[in-house]
Design an enzyme around this catalytic site. Structure first.
Site, short mmCIF file in Angstrom:
data_model
loop_
_atom_site.label_atom_id
_atom_site.label_comp_id
_atom_site.label_asym_id
_atom_site.label_seq_id
_atom_site.Cartn_x
_atom_site.Cartn_y
_atom_site.Cartn_z
CG ASP A 85 7.59 -3.24 16.33
OD1 ASP A 85 8.60 -3.09 15.62
OD2 ASP A 85 7.60 -3.88 17.40
CG ASP B 282 8.53 -9.28 18.03
OD1 ASP B 282 9.12 -8.90 17.03
OD2 ASP B 282 7.76 -8.57 18.71
P1 ATP Z 1 12.53 -9.35 19.91
O1 ATP Z 1 12.65 -8.26 18.91
O2 ATP Z 1 12.42 -10.70 19.34
O3 ATP Z 1 11.55 -9.10 21.01
P2 ATP Z 1 14.71 -8.63 21.60
O4 ATP Z 1 13.87 -8.40 22.79
O5 ATP Z 1 15.99 -9.35 21.79
O6 ATP Z 1 13.99 -9.46 20.53
P3 ATP Z 1 15.26 -5.88 21.56
O7 ATP Z 1 14.36 -5.66 22.70
O8 ATP Z 1 15.31 -4.93 20.44
O9 ATP Z 1 14.98 -7.26 20.91
O10 ATP Z 1 16.70 -6.06 22.17
C1 ATP Z 1 17.86 -6.11 21.38
C2 ATP Z 1 19.09 -6.19 22.23
O11 ATP Z 1 19.17 -5.03 23.03
C3 ATP Z 1 19.08 -7.35 23.20
O12 ATP Z 1 19.67 -8.49 22.62
C4 ATP Z 1 19.93 -6.83 24.34
O13 ATP Z 1 21.30 -7.04 24.07
C5 ATP Z 1 19.66 -5.34 24.31
N1 ATP Z 1 18.67 -4.98 25.32
C6 ATP Z 1 17.41 -5.42 25.41
N2 ATP Z 1 16.76 -4.87 26.44
C7 ATP Z 1 17.63 -4.05 27.04
C8 ATP Z 1 17.59 -3.18 28.17
N3 ATP Z 1 16.49 -3.05 28.92
N4 ATP Z 1 18.70 -2.51 28.51
C9 ATP Z 1 19.79 -2.63 27.76
N5 ATP Z 1 19.90 -3.41 26.71
C10 ATP Z 1 18.86 -4.13 26.33
#
Ligand code: ATP
Length: 898
Positions: free
Chosen positions: A633, A340
């Site tokens: 996951d 990740d």
């Molecule tokens: P990883 O999978 O590497 O942990 P990540 O944290 O960016 O990466 P996700 O958590 O799936 O992956 O987030 C994807 C996208 O969703 C982010 O780039 C952001 O734009 C949006 N996002 C993440 N957290 C939130 C939230 N709490 N509220 C709204 N949108 C969010």
């Protein structure tokens, strides 16, 4: 009803009532409220009900472990030998054989006990947590502190840690397979169900030990600890992790095959002795017993187990908690790590850097956010549409806690002058759609001055297409979606994490938002760009992995351009943009496999893609480590060769599916774990390479002696002494061997490679032959000089042990030279073991009881010098072989297994 009488209810087994009661009735019977208990009441109830713990796993007792030591073909062989020697009246032999079997069993019992406690202590590090509401506030506590009446908050991925009666459930689904065997998650509601319902149909309840897969819920705890349904199903708790791994099974099989070969060689040798030289049957039987004892490395399984257990402890001290023992071996063979991004490769310390509004880009850096027009609207929107909490710490300045990104957003709102607590209480949240890495946005419905307001925040690709207008300083304007996306890409190319914020007035009321494909017709307020820089140690760890022939792939839910920019900073790839989940969906099977292998940055992927990526990589014979944190996951973590879950940010669902849990969520820890995995495997190989020549030399000694018609140079009981006492002590010292410099400078071990790495089989043979010639030569010389047989044998045994002690120093390095300072002094345990063994040999030679048991005689100084002079050159033999291998390039640059 007072809490005390509830205790009576539950203790008398009257738990069936809760699911049939109205939620309010359940709350009032428990003397609880939806705001939760206060600290004083929790303390009081904890004293009444005790901690919320399940009965500890039933461990194998010492006796059972002791008994299991005898379940081994070789031990049967030895016991038969003891019976026959007894029948022949060789009482001393019988006594020694029995004593050795007992000592072996005792050592095995103690070592396995230590290994089991080590694993148990580590499992204790994974103590479950619970999210509760107490005194109206959300808190994360150790699940052991739950009491009846507590309000448990259920969220996707969380483990239910006590039995609860639900009083709020929004799309709540719980996987109860651990309890009921039902593999499909069960939808939960708050309505009472008939009292006589089975466990699986009690939709108004949540049970300890089950996992929330979707939705949100609140429940009041009705039973804790052993009074839960889980606590009553005792068989489930009997699940004990067995101390076995593929390597141990492999060794076990090898041992059995070896035993068969040895028994037949023993029989043939005995036959040859009788037919060729007219030895008596009794003599030949003793020779055959000696051969069996000589050739089998009795101590090996114990050595491997203890090496693994020590490794597990070392891994824990480096923040990698091993949940399943075989993972330790697999770690060393990992060829691809899929990680990740957020929090693992990056620091997860987020700050808002830029705002993109209708009137243009605002670069903030350390400055406060503007507080007018669209900027003000944005600050207010994120204050409401956020799960981060503001807690009055010390009554004065507010402390913000929660997801780092949401904390950054609330900090932005504060800097723009929004009083978050006051604003939130003026606009309470009425409904919402929680964030999910599948749809990538979250939404809330809040009360507004004149109705309801829907606020949505999430990835720009997920939010902007739902908007048709954009907020300006003076109203709204038409939205040029393409222009916003272009601007977004520019921001993402700087490695910034993007979030779009939009809102809409709701006329039809809150229920509206759960219908169809989600909210539409929104007004875009703007984009927020957040910086989350790579961890320095992750950059170093990625480079270390690449040197070690391990590919690192970043698999993230973030934007393709942001991901690629961070990927470049980490040294993963130079691509302009990562492969997205949508790109992957367009590929056929072959192209998917190619892409999985060749590309390193995967963005906007869903958990389902993760699973497909693991499968594609495995189809290409890669050994895959995959990280994960979310409930979705779990399948990818289970499928990966080494599933790695996050200990801090991860859900219980991910942890339960993983082999390894990272206590610090840090990528560098994975690299450290792979390093440790390689060291552990190397040390096991070193032990095997050390112990095999000794066994082979002893077996050859007996075969040669019998075929040549000589007296046995060592007796069976003397061989047992050498194997059990000396070889095991010495080999065990190798479990403490520090890593070689080159562990992470060579490609991964192939999983199908044989246990003995290429070219090293020859070393076993060469060393064994050298030991044989030295020992036999000295024995014959002694006899020729007219010494008594027992004295010649004593010298032979001491020579053999000295050979081992010297060879141990060389065996500390598989391929590197041991002829240097660190080669001699680098492992203190080896020095101590060597000294202990020399002392043991002095006792063996001079102590009268030992002389009686082993039929030994005192040796003169000259004989000791002779033994040393003959055995010491073994170092030259082994080191010579290494030098030749290095020059000839055999197996280089690989180490163990390559
Ligand atoms: P990883 O999978 O590497 O942990 P990540 O944290 O960016 O990466 P996700 O958590 O799936 O992956 O987030 C994807 C996208 O969703 C982010 O780039 C952001 O734009 C949006 N996002 C993440 N957290 C939130 C939230 N709490 N509220 C709204 N949108 C969010």
């Amino acid at each position: 009803m007072a809490a005390a009488s509830q205790k009576q209810d539950t203790e008398s087994g009257d738990q069936s009532a809760w699911h049939a009661l109205d939620a309010e009735e359940a709350l009032s019977r428990l003397d609880a409220s939806t705001a939760g208990l206060d600290a004083q009441e929790v303390r009081r109830r904890l004293a009444v009900y005790g901690e919320n713990r399940q009965r500890p796993l039933r461990r194998r007792g010492g006796l059972a472990r002791f008994a299991s030591q005898f379940r081994n073909l070789l031990i049967y062989l030895l016991l038969v030998a003891a019976l026959v020697t007894a029948a022949l009246g060789h009482w001393i032999d019988t006594a020694v054989i029995v004593a050795v079997v007992l000592i072996n069993a005792i050592i095995g019992t103690i070592q396995e006990g230590k290994a089991e406690s080590a694993l148990e202590a580590i499992r204790g590090l994974l103590a479950p947590e619970a999210t509760v509401r107490r005194s109206g506030r959300r808190e994360s506590i150790d699940a052991a502190g739950l009491v009846p009446g507590d309000i448990l908050i259920l969220e996707p991925g969380a483990k239910v840690t006590a039995d609860v009666r639900l009083f709020s459930a929004r799309g709540l689904a719980i996987d109860e397979s651990a309890l009921t065997g039902e593999s499909v998650p069960v939808s939960k509601t708050t309505d009472p169900v008939p009292a006589q319902c089975g466990l699986g149909d009690r939709h108004s309840m949540g049970f300890a030990g089950t996992l929330v897969t979707a939705g949100e819920g609140l429940g009041v705890v009705v039973a804790t600890g052993e009074r839960t349904q889980l606590g009553q199903v005792t068989e489930m708790l009997a699940e004990v992790e067995t101390l076995t791994t593929p390597l141990l099974r492999h060794l076990d099989r090898l041992g059995r095959q070896l035993a068969l070969i040895i028994v037949s060689t023993g029989a043939l040798t005995a036959l040859a002795g009788i037919l060729l030289h007219g030895f008596s049957i009794v003599e030949m039987f003793m020779a055959a017993v000696g051969l069996a004892v000589a050739a089998i490395p009795e101590g090996l399984p114990a050595i491997v187990t203890i090496t693994l257990a020590l490794g597990v402890q070392r891994l824990a001290s480096r923040n990698a908690i091993v949940r399943r023992l075989p993972a330790v071996e697999t770690l060393g063979a990992v060829t691809v790590i899929c990680s990740d991004k957020t929090g693992t490769l990056t620091r997860n310390e987020m700050t808002v850097q830029e705002l993109l509004l209708a009137d243009g880009l605002h670069v903030l850096r350390d400055r406060a956010a503007p507080s007018d027009g669209a900027a003000d609207a944005l600050a207010r929107a994120v204050a409401l549409c956020s799960d981060a909490a503001v807690e009055p710490a010390g009554g004065e300045r507010g402390r913000i806690s929660g997801d780092p990104m949401e904390v950054a957003l609330l900090a932005l709102a504060e800097s723009a002058g929004v009083d978050i607590e006051a604003y939130r209480s003026a606009h309470p949240r009425l409904d919402g759609i929680p964030f999910d890495s599948g749809h990538r946005y979250m939404a809330t419905v809040n009360a507004d001055d004149d109705g309801h307001r829907l606020i949505v925040k999430g990835a720009p690709e997920a939010v902007v297409p739902r908007c048709d207008r954009v907020l300006t300083g003076s109203g709204t304007a038409a939205l040029d979606e393409a222009a916003w996306h272009r601007q977004a890409e520019h921001m993402a190319a700087r490695g910034l994490r993007l979030l779009a914020v939009a809102e809409r007035r709701l006329d039809a009321g809150p229920a509206d938002i759960h219908h169809g494909d989600g909210p539409e017709g929104l007004v875009l307020i703007g984009l927020v760009a957040i910086i989350d820089p790579p961890r320095d140690e992750a950059i170093a760890a990625v480079a270390a992995c690449q040197r070690a022939g391990i590919e690192v792939k970043m698999i993230t839910g973030d934007h393709a351009v942001t991901a690629a920019a961070i990927g470049r900073q980490l040294g993963l790839a130079t691509d302009e943009r990562g492969v997205t989940g949508d790109d992957l969906d367009d590929l056929d099977e072959a192209a998917f496999r190619r892409t999985a292998r060749q590309r390193s940055v995967f963005a906007r992927v869903s958990p389902a893609h993760k699973l497909r990526l693991v499968e594609a990589l495995q189809a290409d014979d890669e050994v895959v480590a995959m990280t994960g944190d979310g409930v979705n996951d779990a399948p990818a973590l289970k499928r990966a060769d080494v599933g790695v879950a996050m200990g801090q940010g991860g859900t219980d669902a991910a942890r339960e599916s993983a082999e390894i849990v990272l206590a610090d969520d840090n990528f560098a820890t994975i690299e450290a774990a792979v390093h440790e995995g390689r060291v552990i495997y190397d040390n096991i190989v070193k032990s095997i390479l050390f112990i095999l020549p000794t066994n082979a030399a002893q077996a050859l000694l007996l075969v040669v002696a019998v075929i040549a018609g000589l007296m046995l140079p060592v007796t069976p009981v003397q061989i047992l002494w050498v194997n059990m006492i000396t070889a095991v002590t010495l080999a065990l010292a190798l479990a403490f061997e520090p890593p070689e410099d080159a562990v992470m400078a060579r490609p991964p071990r192939r999983t199908n490679a044989s246990l003995i790495p290429e070219g090293l089989g020859w070393r076993v043979i060469i060393v064994a032959v050298a030991m044989l010639m030295g020992t036999l030569g000295l024995f014959l010389r002694e006899l020729a000089a007219g010494r008594d047989l027992a004295e010649a044998r004593t010298l032979a045994v001491n020579t053999l042990v000295l050979f081992e002690v010297w060879y141990l120093f060389s065996a500390r390095r598989l391929r590197e030279s041991a002829l240097n300072r660190s080669g001699f002094f680098g492992n203190r345990t080896v020095l101590i073991a060597g000294a202990v063994i020399l002392l043991a040999q002095l006792l063996f030679t001079y102590a009268p009881p030992m002389q009686l048991l082993f039929d030994t005689r005192p040796l003169g100084l000259a004989e000791w010098f002779l033994a040393i002079a003959v055995s010491l050159p073994i170092i030259a033999v082994a080191e010579g072989h290494k030098a030749w291998q290095r020059r000839a390039g055999v197996g280089v640059p690989g180490g163990a297994g390559r």
